[in-house]
Motif scaffolding. Structure first.
Motif, PDB file in Angstrom:
ATOM      1  N   LEU A 111       1.100  -1.269   0.147  1.00  0.00           N
ATOM      2  CA  LEU A 111      -0.191   0.191   0.015  1.00  0.00           C
ATOM      3  C   LEU A 111       0.998   1.195   0.106  1.00  0.00           C
ATOM      4  N   ALA A 112       2.038   1.149   0.919  1.00  0.00           N
ATOM      5  CA  ALA A 112       2.961   2.299   0.722  1.00  0.00           C
ATOM      6  C   ALA A 112       3.549   2.623  -0.701  1.00  0.00           C
ATOM      7  N   ILE A 113       4.040   1.580  -1.168  1.00  0.00           N
ATOM      8  CA  ILE A 113       4.518   1.627  -2.569  1.00  0.00           C
ATOM      9  C   ILE A 113       3.637   2.348  -3.458  1.00  0.00           C
ATOM     10  N   CYS A 114       2.310   1.684  -3.524  1.00  0.00           N
ATOM     11  CA  CYS A 114       1.265   2.272  -4.352  1.00  0.00           C
ATOM     12  C   CYS A 114       1.012   3.769  -4.054  1.00  0.00           C
ATOM     13  N   LEU A 115       0.810   4.171  -2.946  1.00  0.00           N
ATOM     14  CA  LEU A 115       0.661   5.721  -2.634  1.00  0.00           C
ATOM     15  C   LEU A 115       1.969   6.512  -2.899  1.00  0.00           C
ATOM     16  N   VAL A 116       3.151   6.020  -2.871  1.00  0.00           N
ATOM     17  CA  VAL A 116       4.244   6.766  -3.264  1.00  0.00           C
ATOM     18  C   VAL A 116       4.320   6.930  -4.811  1.00  0.00           C
ATOM     19  N   VAL A 117       4.129   5.803  -5.612  1.00  0.00           N
ATOM     20  CA  VAL A 117       4.151   5.820  -6.773  1.00  0.00           C
ATOM     21  C   VAL A 117       3.096   6.732  -7.490  1.00  0.00           C
ATOM     22  N   ASN A 118       1.703   6.643  -7.029  1.00  0.00           N
ATOM     23  CA  ASN A 118       0.797   7.446  -7.308  1.00  0.00           C
ATOM     24  C   ASN A 118       0.904   8.898  -6.950  1.00  0.00           C
ATOM     25  N   ASN A 119       1.760   8.982  -5.791  1.00  0.00           N
ATOM     26  CA  ASN A 119       1.629  10.644  -5.613  1.00  0.00           C
ATOM     27  C   ASN A 119       2.778  11.130  -6.641  1.00  0.00           C
ATOM     28  N   ILE A 120       3.960  10.440  -6.867  1.00  0.00           N
ATOM     29  CA  ILE A 120       5.063  10.790  -7.780  1.00  0.00           C
ATOM     30  C   ILE A 120       4.340  11.123  -9.194  1.00  0.00           C
ATOM     31  N   ILE A 121       3.396   9.937  -9.752  1.00  0.00           N
ATOM     32  CA  ILE A 121       2.930  10.544 -10.896  1.00  0.00           C
ATOM     33  C   ILE A 121       1.914  11.588 -10.737  1.00  0.00           C
ATOM     34  N   GLN A 122       1.108  11.836  -9.831  1.00  0.00           N
ATOM     35  CA  GLN A 122       0.586  13.159  -9.788  1.00  0.00           C
ATOM     36  C   GLN A 122       1.178  14.278  -9.646  1.00  0.00           C
ATOM     37  N   LYS A 123       2.374  14.318  -8.834  1.00  0.00           N
ATOM     38  CA  LYS A 123       3.034  15.491  -8.954  1.00  0.00           C
ATOM     39  C   LYS A 123       3.945  15.896 -10.214  1.00  0.00           C
ATOM     40  N   GLN A 124       4.135  14.769 -10.846  1.00  0.00           N
ATOM     41  CA  GLN A 124       4.951  14.945 -12.249  1.00  0.00           C
ATOM     42  C   GLN A 124       3.735  15.401 -13.402  1.00  0.00           C
ATOM     43  N   SER A 125       2.542  15.110 -12.898  1.00  0.00           N
ATOM     44  CA  SER A 125       1.397  15.610 -13.992  1.00  0.00           C
ATOM     45  C   SER A 125       1.364  14.663 -15.274  1.00  0.00           C
ATOM     46  N   TRP A 126       1.743  13.481 -14.868  1.00  0.00           N
ATOM     47  CA  TRP A 126       1.523  12.528 -15.988  1.00  0.00           C
ATOM     48  C   TRP A 126       0.341  11.942 -15.872  1.00  0.00           C
ATOM     49  N   PRO A 127      -0.332  11.969 -17.201  1.00  0.00           N
ATOM     50  CA  PRO A 127      -1.902  11.380 -17.540  1.00  0.00           C
ATOM     51  C   PRO A 127      -1.982   9.944 -17.237  1.00  0.00           C
ATOM     52  N   ILE A 128      -1.631   9.228 -16.081  1.00  0.00           N
ATOM     53  CA  ILE A 128      -1.663   7.868 -15.899  1.00  0.00           C
ATOM     54  C   ILE A 128      -2.793   7.574 -14.633  1.00  0.00           C
ATOM     55  N   PRO A 129      -3.613   7.093 -15.021  1.00  0.00           N
ATOM     56  CA  PRO A 129      -4.929   6.859 -13.848  1.00  0.00           C
ATOM     57  C   PRO A 129      -4.185   6.056 -12.700  1.00  0.00           C
ATOM     58  N   GLU A 130      -4.562   6.229 -11.419  1.00  0.00           N
ATOM     59  CA  GLU A 130      -4.198   5.601 -10.396  1.00  0.00           C
ATOM     60  C   GLU A 130      -4.354   4.216 -10.397  1.00  0.00           C
ATOM     61  N   ALA A 131      -5.383   3.979 -11.088  1.00  0.00           N
ATOM     62  CA  ALA A 131      -5.800   2.461 -10.939  1.00  0.00           C
ATOM     63  C   ALA A 131      -4.635   1.724 -11.966  1.00  0.00           C
ATOM     64  N   ILE A 132      -4.378   2.333 -12.919  1.00  0.00           N
ATOM     65  CA  ILE A 132      -3.480   1.573 -13.587  1.00  0.00           C
ATOM     66  C   ILE A 132      -2.058   1.586 -13.100  1.00  0.00           C
ATOM     67  N   SER A 133      -1.571   2.681 -12.488  1.00  0.00           N
ATOM     68  CA  SER A 133      -0.196   2.328 -11.797  1.00  0.00           C
ATOM     69  C   SER A 133      -0.192   1.715 -10.579  1.00  0.00           C
ATOM     70  N   THR A 134      -1.453   1.530  -9.922  1.00  0.00           N
ATOM     71  CA  THR A 134      -1.687   0.587  -8.979  1.00  0.00           C
ATOM     72  C   THR A 134      -1.522  -0.750  -9.262  1.00  0.00           C
ATOM     73  N   ILE A 135      -2.062  -1.201 -10.493  1.00  0.00           N
ATOM     74  CA  ILE A 135      -1.958  -2.439 -11.144  1.00  0.00           C
ATOM     75  C   ILE A 135      -0.747  -2.893 -11.665  1.00  0.00           C
ATOM     76  N   LEU A 136       0.001  -1.808 -12.057  1.00  0.00           N
ATOM     77  CA  LEU A 136       1.499  -2.101 -12.572  1.00  0.00           C
ATOM     78  C   LEU A 136       2.449  -2.103 -11.460  1.00  0.00           C
ATOM     79  N   VAL A 137       2.202  -1.571 -10.136  1.00  0.00           N
ATOM     80  CA  VAL A 137       2.934  -1.806  -8.897  1.00  0.00           C
ATOM     81  C   VAL A 137       2.541  -3.423  -8.566  1.00  0.00           C
ATOM     82  N   GLY A 138       1.402  -3.821  -8.586  1.00  0.00           N
ATOM     83  CA  GLY A 138       1.258  -5.088  -8.259  1.00  0.00           C
ATOM     84  C   GLY A 138       1.978  -5.959  -9.060  1.00  0.00           C
ATOM     85  N   ILE A 139       1.954  -5.711 -10.245  1.00  0.00           N
ATOM     86  CA  ILE A 139       2.361  -6.786 -11.218  1.00  0.00           C
ATOM     87  C   ILE A 139       3.742  -6.787 -11.210  1.00  0.00           C
ATOM     88  N   ALA A 140       4.586  -5.852 -11.052  1.00  0.00           N
ATOM     89  CA  ALA A 140       5.872  -5.503 -10.792  1.00  0.00           C
ATOM     90  C   ALA A 140       6.230  -6.289  -9.295  1.00  0.00           C
TER      91      ALA A 140
END
Length: 163
Positions: free
Chosen positions: A27-56
């Motif tokens: 959960l912490a890794i997902c929050l950090v990754v989603n926060n980085i994506i939001q701060k960088q203004s990358w157009p990646i939905p949170e659900a997609i990045s969370t799934i990618l973290v889970g796969i990784a």
């Protein structure tokens, strides 16, 4: 592990401390990754990045034979029930609360179109597919197929709000 006494209130615990640590870490890794994506203004939905973290993380876990597969099995067995009991209501509330009312009403036509038309199309596709199966396990009438299609085709409110 030693056998707990019958009077032990903690004897029914299904997860060990390491299992809880694994879950909280993910959960912490997902929050950090989603926060980085939001701060960088990358157009990646949170659900997609969370799934990618889970796969990784699953790939990393599979690469190490030391990882206990039972941990994942226990988490998988408990996750659906816990998700429904603990997480679904706050997710729906947060999506509804975070939605700006002007934005919602500006998009009400699209939201209703996705909700009603999408559900109707899905219902029909499921019902017709089920009714015309070449070797159905049980013969169902078209009305029963439509009822089943309607039950499994209802639109998720979070998805509709996200659109």
């Amino acid at each position: 592990h030693s056998m707990p006494s019958p009077d032990d209130p903690l004897s029914d615990l299904k997860l060990d401390a390491t299992d809880v640590l694994l879950l909280v870490s993910l959960l912490a890794i997902c929050l950090v990754v989603n926060n980085i994506i939001q701060k960088q203004s990358w157009p990646i939905p949170e659900a997609i990045s969370t799934i990618l973290v889970g796969i990784a993380m699953g790939g990393i876990a599979a690469a190490f034979p030391e990882v206990n597969r039972n941990t994942f099995q226990k988490l998988e067995d408990l996750s659906a029930k816990q998700f429904m009991l603990v997480f679904i209501a706050p997710i729906i509330f947060a999506e509804g609360y975070g939605m700006k009312s002007q934005q919602f009403f500006d998009n009400i036509t699209r939201i209703l179109l996705h909700a009603f038309l999408g559900t109707a199309i899905s219902t029909l596709v499921v019902a017709i597919s089920l009714h015309w199966l070449p070797t159905p396990p049980v013969q169902l009438s078209m009305a029963e197929c439509l009822a089943f299609g309607a039950m499994i085709s209802s639109t998720d409110p979070v998805t509709t709000l996200a659109i």
